[in-house]
Design an enzyme around this catalytic site. Structure first.
Site, mmCIF file in Angstrom:
data_model
loop_
_atom_site.group_PDB
_atom_site.id
_atom_site.type_symbol
_atom_site.label_atom_id
_atom_site.label_comp_id
_atom_site.label_asym_id
_atom_site.label_seq_id
_atom_site.Cartn_x
_atom_site.Cartn_y
_atom_site.Cartn_z
ATOM 1 N N ILE A 77 0.770 -1.126 -0.086
ATOM 2 C CA ILE A 77 0.045 0.005 -0.139
ATOM 3 C C ILE A 77 0.837 1.162 0.038
ATOM 4 O O ILE A 77 1.717 1.312 1.021
ATOM 5 C CB ILE A 77 -0.636 0.080 1.167
ATOM 6 C CG1 ILE A 77 -1.813 -1.247 1.215
ATOM 7 C CG2 ILE A 77 -1.790 1.196 1.192
ATOM 8 C CD1 ILE A 77 -2.069 -1.534 2.724
ATOM 9 N N CYS A 78 0.764 2.146 -0.764
ATOM 10 C CA CYS A 78 1.310 3.444 -1.110
ATOM 11 C C CYS A 78 -0.046 4.401 -1.044
ATOM 12 O O CYS A 78 -1.018 4.235 -0.804
ATOM 13 C CB CYS A 78 2.196 3.421 -2.251
ATOM 14 S SG CYS A 78 1.861 3.257 -3.966
ATOM 15 N N GLY A 79 0.444 5.753 -1.577
ATOM 16 C CA GLY A 79 -0.625 6.609 -1.989
ATOM 17 C C GLY A 79 -1.457 6.235 -2.871
ATOM 18 O O GLY A 79 -2.933 6.143 -2.572
ATOM 19 N N GLY A 90 -1.212 2.937 -5.027
ATOM 20 C CA GLY A 90 -0.933 1.558 -5.153
ATOM 21 C C GLY A 90 -0.164 1.469 -6.391
ATOM 22 O O GLY A 90 0.231 0.451 -6.706
ATOM 23 N N GLY A 130 -3.444 4.241 -0.216
ATOM 24 C CA GLY A 130 -4.102 4.895 1.103
ATOM 25 C C GLY A 130 -4.828 5.931 0.887
ATOM 26 O O GLY A 130 -5.448 6.478 1.557
#
Length: 159
Positions: free
Chosen positions: A66-68, A70, A110
């Site tokens: 999970i990042c900002g 994806g 996220g």
């Protein structure tokens, strides 16, 4: 279901923690590969590389990154042979990335996905198998297509 990894950067931390609680509650075997706290966050590319390399070594069956958005996690994870990261933004996409593409890493954003949706996507990703609930003709085609795609991957990585 084999062992999983779960990881995020700072932007994905809150969603990762919600998914982590779900995994603990449902007794999944997993490792949190970071970020462990937002004050000491890892960049997305470090987390994705760590998970992808561990998946290649056979330490995990699947992973969740999970990042900002994806997308960064997906891009970096897909730089590793045998790792198939899918950036998904819905339960439907999480199901189809498994049933149609046999993805082994679910990538989420996220900034885009709330905890309830992220948990639902995780549950679907972990409980869907390749060709599950597909018509026989489609499943047969997808098994053939998977072989063809793996050949493309092999040529790409083994120049």
């Amino acid at each position: 279901m084999g062992k999983l990894f779960l990881g995020s950067d700072k932007s994905g931390f809150e969603l990762k923690e919600a998914i982590k609680a779900y995994l603990i509650e449902n007794k999944y075997d997993f490792d949190d590969i970071g970020t462990l706290d937002v004050e000491n966050a890892y960049p997305y590319y470090e987390v994705a590389e760590k998970g992808a390399k561990a998946l290649q070594r056979g330490e995990y069956e699947r992973g969740i990154l999970i990042c900002g958005t994806g997308m960064g996690m997906s891009i970096v994870s897909n730089k590793h042979e045998g790792v198939h990261g899918a950036a998904c933004e819905s339960v439907f996409a999480a199901e189809k990335c498994r049933a149609i593409n046999d993805a082994n890493v679910l990538c989420m954003g996220g900034w885009l996905i709330g905890p309830v949706m992220g948990v639902a996507m995780t549950d679907t990703f972990l409980n869907t198998e390749f060709t599950q609930n597909l018509e026989d003709w489609r499943a047969a085609n997808l098994r053939r297509f998977k072989v063809a795609v793996l050949e493309i991957e092999k040529k790409s990585f083994n120049k």
